[in-house]
Design a protein around this motif. Structure first.
Motif, mmCIF file in Angstrom:
data_model
loop_
_atom_site.group_PDB
_atom_site.id
_atom_site.type_symbol
_atom_site.label_atom_id
_atom_site.label_comp_id
_atom_site.label_asym_id
_atom_site.label_seq_id
_atom_site.Cartn_x
_atom_site.Cartn_y
_atom_site.Cartn_z
ATOM 1 N N ALA A 63 0.598 -1.263 0.003
ATOM 2 C CA ALA A 63 0.176 0.175 -0.061
ATOM 3 C C ALA A 63 0.674 1.342 -0.132
ATOM 4 N N ASP A 64 0.848 2.230 -1.113
ATOM 5 C CA ASP A 64 1.784 2.401 -1.208
ATOM 6 C C ASP A 64 0.447 4.149 -1.464
ATOM 7 N N PHE A 65 0.361 5.084 -0.278
ATOM 8 C CA PHE A 65 0.003 6.656 -0.898
ATOM 9 C C PHE A 65 0.504 7.483 -1.232
ATOM 10 N N VAL A 108 4.059 -4.050 3.056
ATOM 11 C CA VAL A 108 4.595 -2.881 3.302
ATOM 12 C C VAL A 108 3.626 -1.923 2.890
ATOM 13 N N LEU A 109 4.115 -0.779 3.779
ATOM 14 C CA LEU A 109 3.237 0.501 3.486
ATOM 15 C C LEU A 109 3.954 1.607 3.664
ATOM 16 N N ARG A 110 3.762 2.915 2.786
ATOM 17 C CA ARG A 110 4.038 3.791 3.015
ATOM 18 C C ARG A 110 2.736 4.760 2.354
ATOM 19 N N ALA A 111 3.411 5.985 3.751
ATOM 20 C CA ALA A 111 2.304 6.937 3.746
ATOM 21 C C ALA A 111 3.063 8.085 4.293
ATOM 22 N N SER A 112 1.990 9.287 3.847
ATOM 23 C CA SER A 112 2.593 10.681 4.733
ATOM 24 C C SER A 112 1.575 11.472 4.521
ATOM 25 N N PHE A 113 0.592 11.186 5.508
ATOM 26 C CA PHE A 113 -0.384 12.292 6.348
ATOM 27 C C PHE A 113 0.006 12.643 7.305
ATOM 28 N N ASP A 114 -0.586 14.400 7.076
ATOM 29 C CA ASP A 114 -0.443 14.844 8.283
ATOM 30 C C ASP A 114 -1.404 14.791 9.314
ATOM 31 N N LEU A 115 -1.698 14.068 10.319
ATOM 32 C CA LEU A 115 -2.339 13.676 10.827
ATOM 33 C C LEU A 115 -2.558 14.268 12.345
ATOM 34 N N GLY A 116 -2.690 15.607 12.448
ATOM 35 C CA GLY A 116 -3.224 16.470 12.708
ATOM 36 C C GLY A 116 -4.411 17.279 11.934
ATOM 37 N N ASP A 117 -4.148 17.656 11.318
ATOM 38 C CA ASP A 117 -5.178 17.947 10.198
ATOM 39 C C ASP A 117 -6.558 18.040 10.798
ATOM 40 N N GLN A 118 -7.805 18.639 11.207
ATOM 41 C CA GLN A 118 -8.972 18.277 11.338
ATOM 42 C C GLN A 118 -9.844 18.540 10.128
ATOM 43 N N CYS A 135 -3.074 -6.567 8.502
ATOM 44 C CA CYS A 135 -1.434 -6.234 9.198
ATOM 45 C C CYS A 135 -0.555 -6.832 9.884
ATOM 46 N N GLY A 136 -0.912 -8.488 10.189
ATOM 47 C CA GLY A 136 -0.477 -9.365 11.249
ATOM 48 C C GLY A 136 1.323 -9.807 10.056
ATOM 49 N N ASP A 137 1.309 -9.566 8.968
ATOM 50 C CA ASP A 137 3.103 -9.772 7.721
ATOM 51 C C ASP A 137 3.006 -8.610 7.297
ATOM 52 N N LEU A 138 2.834 -7.596 7.977
ATOM 53 C CA LEU A 138 3.138 -6.202 7.341
ATOM 54 C C LEU A 138 4.811 -6.624 8.531
ATOM 55 N N GLN A 139 6.131 -5.937 6.754
ATOM 56 C CA GLN A 139 7.325 -5.993 7.394
ATOM 57 C C GLN A 139 7.926 -4.985 7.416
ATOM 58 N N GLU A 140 7.503 -3.443 6.382
ATOM 59 C CA GLU A 140 7.955 -2.499 6.597
ATOM 60 C C GLU A 140 7.473 -0.817 6.074
ATOM 61 N N LEU A 141 7.637 0.118 6.980
ATOM 62 C CA LEU A 141 6.940 0.560 7.054
ATOM 63 C C LEU A 141 6.553 2.353 7.257
ATOM 64 N N GLU A 142 6.817 3.104 6.120
ATOM 65 C CA GLU A 142 7.404 4.650 6.250
ATOM 66 C C GLU A 142 6.653 5.349 6.141
ATOM 67 N N LEU A 143 6.736 6.114 7.060
ATOM 68 C CA LEU A 143 4.804 6.654 7.752
ATOM 69 C C LEU A 143 6.004 8.324 8.247
ATOM 70 N N ASN A 144 5.141 9.760 7.501
ATOM 71 C CA ASN A 144 5.494 10.707 7.528
ATOM 72 C C ASN A 144 4.266 11.229 7.748
ATOM 73 N N TRP A 145 4.207 11.228 8.999
ATOM 74 C CA TRP A 145 2.581 11.777 10.086
ATOM 75 C C TRP A 145 2.618 13.003 10.549
ATOM 76 N N THR A 146 3.829 13.828 9.934
ATOM 77 C CA THR A 146 4.337 15.562 9.602
ATOM 78 C C THR A 146 3.203 16.227 8.476
ATOM 79 N N LEU A 147 2.944 16.025 7.855
ATOM 80 C CA LEU A 147 2.747 16.520 6.480
ATOM 81 C C LEU A 147 2.165 15.450 5.416
ATOM 82 N N THR A 148 1.146 16.366 4.798
ATOM 83 C CA THR A 148 0.564 15.499 3.839
ATOM 84 C C THR A 148 1.081 15.385 2.399
ATOM 85 N N HIS A 149 1.587 13.921 1.626
ATOM 86 C CA HIS A 149 2.706 14.773 1.007
ATOM 87 C C HIS A 149 1.457 14.819 -0.761
ATOM 88 N N LEU A 150 2.331 15.979 -1.524
ATOM 89 C CA LEU A 150 1.861 16.684 -2.136
ATOM 90 C C LEU A 150 0.602 17.583 -2.071
#
Length: 366
Positions: A63-65, A108-118, A135-150
């Motif tokens: 899942a590559d957001f 694999v999960l890649r995401a970039s979302f501002d989790l504080g965006d109300q 998600c029980g087999d999830l091995q790789e996580l890339e998560l930027n939770w401070t800003l939203t992609h694009l």
């Protein structure tokens, strides 16, 4: 003659085809696993049997957001207009529905979302998505939770310092909820990259991921400090960690603080993007490569204050001699076999670029 040519013609016609449908289902799925997501969707339209196979959860592992999405895939850059950003958000929700409808089993999960965006509620979106896939087999996580992609920089007007502090608090609280969820749902994580707040609670949660092999932690906020014992606890508690990349910005108020680091398994350590990170103790018996850079931040001190600070800091060379017996690479420099017993010009040059001690720093600035 026509009777003989019939069977020969039938055999010749079938010689060029492979009886793919006769393969065991596991073999068919293995072949399909090499297709891209778009190719899998195309294959699903071939026949009803393939359409059913394409809904097998283990065919949907990524899942590559952070991709540009279908509407922006032809663009050369990532600077987009507000209209294009809105189209990208629509793609995000369609992509999530696509994966959840197939009960994706993620590796694999890649995401970039501002989790504080109300406004857009990305935190709720991501939590709902994780609840809808395996998600029980999830091995790789890339998560930027401070800003939203694009997200365009000017989409929201800048706020006051108080508003920024509240936004950071919202981000952290949402991240904490998400991280707690991952500790329960994804214990097999082996690679992780994310901004990190270095709170005791977050460090405690991070130590739950005992399979971590590669870890990259970026700074969360410039005003957020890191306690030396917290960093030491983290590196001690991950027994399989091989690669560690840290971006730590030590606040000016903590000038003079130094950090111990201990790990029996760590082989690669990169702190070259950190600022003000000074080591007090190293116990890294497996370390093979180290990247560290001294950053002069422009703090003007009188000589007495500077000397008082620097005399509290250990020389990096002394720490390396005692704590990294297997070190081979230091800032891309291949160490000579006798580096622990005798310095040499190339090594001294590297130390001048990386060590904060009084011997290797002669400046009014720190």
């Amino acid at each position: 003659m026509s009777a003989k040519s019939g069977p020969r013609g039938h055999r010749a016609k079938n010689q060029g085809s492979f009886p793919f449908s006769l393969l065991p289902i596991d073999c068919q799925l293995h072949v399909f696993s090499f297709l891209s997501e778009i190719e899998k969707c195309t294959a699903a339209m071939v026949c009803s049997d393939w359409s059913k196979l394409m809904r097998t959860p283990r065919l949907w592992r990524v899942a590559d957001f952070m991709r540009l999405g279908a509407v922006l895939s032809g663009m050369d850059g990532v600077l987009v207009s507000v209209r294009e950003f809105e189209r990208w958000k629509e793609w995000v929700h369609q992509y999530a529905y696509h994966l959840t409808s197939r009960c994706a089993s993620l590796l694999v999960l890649r995401a970039s979302f501002d989790l504080g965006d109300q406004r857009t509620k990305w935190a709720d979106f991501l939590l709902q998505f994780l609840d809808s896939v395996h998600c029980g087999d999830l091995q790789e996580l890339e998560l930027n939770w401070t800003l939203t992609h694009l997200e365009p920089l000017d989409i929201y007007p800048p706020g006051s310092m108080a508003q920024i502090c509240l936004a950071k608090t919202d981000q952290f609280n949402s991240f904490k909820t998400l991280f707690e969820r991952l500790t329960r749902s994804s214990p097999k994580l082996s690679r992780m990259k994310l901004p990190f707040d270095w709170s005791e609670h977050s460090v405690m949660l991070l130590t739950h991921f005992q399979q971590l092999n590669t870890l990259e932690l970026n700074y969360f906020w410039v005003f957020k400090s890191v306690r030396p014992e917290t960093m030491q606890q983290l590196t001690r508690s991950l027994p399989k960690l091989k690669t560690l990349i840290l971006q730590v910005l030590v606040p000016v108020k903590d000038l003079g603080v130094s950090y111990p680091m201990e790990s029996k398994s760590l082989e690669f350590l990169d702190v070259s993007q950190s600022r003000g990170l000074v080591f007090s103790h190293l116990d890294l018996p497996s370390l093979k490569e180290l990247k560290v850079k001294k950053t002069i931040r422009g703090i003007i001190l009188n000589r007495r204050t500077r000397v008082a600070l620097q005399t509290r800091w250990s020389c990096l060379y002394d720490l390396l001699k005692l704590g990294t017996p297997k070190l081979q690479m230091f800032n891309s420099h291949t160490l000579l076999p006798n580096w622990q017993t005798q310095t040499y010009p190339e090594l001294n040059e590297v130390l001048l670029q990386s060590c904060y001690c009084i011997q290797h720093t002669d400046t009014w600035l720190l």
